[in-house]
Design a protein around this motif. Structure first.
Motif, PDB file in Angstrom:
ATOM      1  N   ASP A   1      -4.815   6.225  -0.226  1.00  0.00           N
ATOM      2  CA  ASP A   1      -4.207   4.896  -0.261  1.00  0.00           C
ATOM      3  C   ASP A   1      -4.305   4.316  -1.665  1.00  0.00           C
ATOM      4  O   ASP A   1      -5.359   4.328  -2.286  1.00  0.00           O
ATOM      5  CB  ASP A   1      -4.924   3.959   0.708  1.00  0.00           C
TER       6      ASP A   1
ATOM      7  N   TRP B   1      -3.441   0.690  -3.532  1.00  0.00           N
ATOM      8  CA  TRP B   1      -3.134  -0.713  -3.245  1.00  0.00           C
ATOM      9  C   TRP B   1      -2.628  -1.422  -4.490  1.00  0.00           C
ATOM     10  O   TRP B   1      -3.110  -1.189  -5.597  1.00  0.00           O
ATOM     11  CB  TRP B   1      -4.377  -1.435  -2.741  1.00  0.00           C
TER      12      TRP B   1
ATOM     13  N   LYS C   1       0.836  -1.189   0.000  1.00  0.00           N
ATOM     14  CA  LYS C   1       0.000   0.000   0.000  1.00  0.00           C
ATOM     15  C   LYS C   1       0.875   1.245   0.000  1.00  0.00           C
ATOM     16  O   LYS C   1       1.757   1.403   0.845  1.00  0.00           O
ATOM     17  CB  LYS C   1      -0.906   0.036   1.227  1.00  0.00           C
TER      18      LYS C   1
END
Length: 124
Positions: free
Chosen positions: A112, A114, A96
């Motif tokens: 964030d 991912w 992440k």
């Protein structure tokens, strides 16, 4: 590159080692820090380790002393060295990236990002 990209997963016997890699955007593009998470079958995703631009690291209690997070800022790559693996370490490992947006000379509004994840399987 928008999303980080993991590699290095695989199958290993208990007591063995693996090294995961994650290529990310780079700290010059407003990355705050890099993190490794994992998700075991039937369980919630959990934090494993993190590192920031200055090399400050944080580890989950469950892996402290066995896993090591490091980075090569020239290659925009973060690593997770995993030693002394056991069956509890089996799962999908995700990278992440926490990254902000460049505004007015600063990096603001972190979000964030991912990766797709990489499978780690430890057999006893």
């Amino acid at each position: 590159q928008v999303q980080p990209a993991e590699s290095g997963g695989g199958s290993v016997q208990a007591g063995g080692s693996l090294r995961l890699s994650c290529v990310f955007s780079g700290y010059t593009t407003c990355t705050y820090d890099m993190n490794w998470y994992r998700q075991a079958p039937g369980k919630e995703r959990e934090f494993v380790a993190s590192i920031n631009e200055h090399g400050r690291t944080v580890y989950a209690d469950s892996i402290r002393g066995r896993f090591t997070i490091s980075q090569d800022t020239d290659k925009n790559t973060v690593y997770l060295q995993m030693d002394g693996l056991n069956s509890d370490d089996t799962g999908i490992y995700y990278c992440k990236e926490v990254r902000g947006s460049p505004m007015h000379g600063a990096c603001l509004f972190p979000e964030d990002y991912w990766g797709q994840g990489t499978q780690v399987t430890v057999s006893s």
